[in-house]
Motif scaffolding. Structure first.
Motif, PDB file in Angstrom:
ATOM      1  N   PRO A  92       0.818  -1.218   0.000  1.00  0.00           N
ATOM      2  CA  PRO A  92       0.000   0.000   0.000  1.00  0.00           C
ATOM      3  C   PRO A  92       0.850   1.264   0.000  1.00  0.00           C
ATOM      4  O   PRO A  92       1.908   1.326   0.626  1.00  0.00           O
ATOM      5  N   TYR A  96      -3.101   4.178   1.097  1.00  0.00           N
ATOM      6  CA  TYR A  96      -3.549   2.789   1.292  1.00  0.00           C
ATOM      7  C   TYR A  96      -3.939   2.105  -0.008  1.00  0.00           C
ATOM      8  O   TYR A  96      -4.536   1.055   0.012  1.00  0.00           O
ATOM      9  N   GLN A  97      -3.590   2.722  -1.149  1.00  0.00           N
ATOM     10  CA  GLN A  97      -3.867   2.051  -2.416  1.00  0.00           C
ATOM     11  C   GLN A  97      -2.767   1.038  -2.675  1.00  0.00           C
ATOM     12  O   GLN A  97      -1.585   1.322  -2.519  1.00  0.00           O
ATOM     13  N   LEU A  98      -3.161  -0.164  -3.080  1.00  0.00           N
ATOM     14  CA  LEU A  98      -2.173  -1.202  -3.374  1.00  0.00           C
ATOM     15  C   LEU A  98      -1.416  -0.846  -4.653  1.00  0.00           C
ATOM     16  O   LEU A  98      -2.028  -0.592  -5.691  1.00  0.00           O
TER      17      LEU A  98
END
Lengths: 110, 116
Positions: A92, A96-98
């Motif tokens: 992340p 928190y974006q992968l």
């Protein structure tokens, strides 16, 4: 922006040989996830590592998370034909974006 | 417990037609992600949605592509006026509403789109 680099792109091994793929992030990660995609299939979650220096094992697969939480590796001992596929790491970013690695394709030589 | 469902599994369209891809997340999951994968390539993030909201569409082309996740029913990825370059596998993934986008993602089987 944050990047997750994964090497090698391809690895050809004889059945029974070991396989390793490496994942490096440009920033510290809160966790790292590993996925496997069989040929013609979809990514399937394998494991998540959270702690610095963490090592987890799943049968012949060993996953490591570096002390600085910026790199990780997946090692397969004594590869079998069922291990064939592409292995992706993902971590992340600050939102928190992968962020996904490009994947390492494991190919078993005939 | 049913996994992520996607349909159709295979879709063939002629150039200029519309493609509509559907995704039903796992039960209890309120986060949906769409990815595109070209042959022999990695996953390219397109869009992240929660119910009735687009959270991040930074990976989705501004023209011809749209996505929605209505209050009721599946998430839809819509491609208008398809071109040959749209041919790819489109994967949907879902995650539960816990820690946000760093949650484990569960993938559907994908829709293989072929544009003739």
């Amino acid at each position: 922006g944050q990047q997750v680099m994964q090497i090698p792109q391809y690895q050809h091994v004889q059945e029974g040989e070991d396989f390793t793929t490496y994942c490096n992030s440009s920033t510290t990660l809160s966790n790292i996830q590993w996925y496997k995609q069989r040929p013609g299939g979809h990514p399937v979650f394998l494991i998540q590592l959270v702690k610095s220096g963490e090592v987890k094992k799943q049968k012949r697969l060993t996953f490591q998370f570096g002390e600085a939480k910026k790199n990780s590796s997946l090692h397969i001992t004594a590869t079998q034909t069922t291990d064939v596929g592409t292995y992706f790491c993902a971590g992340p970013d600050s939102n928190y974006q992968l962020i996904w690695g490009a994947g390492t394709k494991l190919i078993i030589k005939p | 417990n049913a996994g992520v469902m996607q349909n159709p599994r295979h879709l063939v369209r002629r150039r200029g037609q519309e493609a509509r891809l559907r995704c039903s997340p796992m039960k209890g999951h309120s986060h949906v992600y769409w990815y595109r994968q070209l042959p022999e390539e990695g996953l390219k993030f397109m869009v992240y949605l929660q119910k009735e909201n687009i959270i991040d569409e930074s990976g989705m082309p501004k023209e011809r592509f749209s996505a929605e996740f209505p209050k009721e029913g599946p998430s839809i990825l819509r491609i208008q006026q398809v071109v040959r370059g749209d041919s790819a596998a489109y994967f949907c993934a879902s995650s539960p509403q816990t820690r946000g986008r760093s949650d484990t993602q569960y993938f559907g089987p994908g829709t293989r789109l072929t544009v003739l």
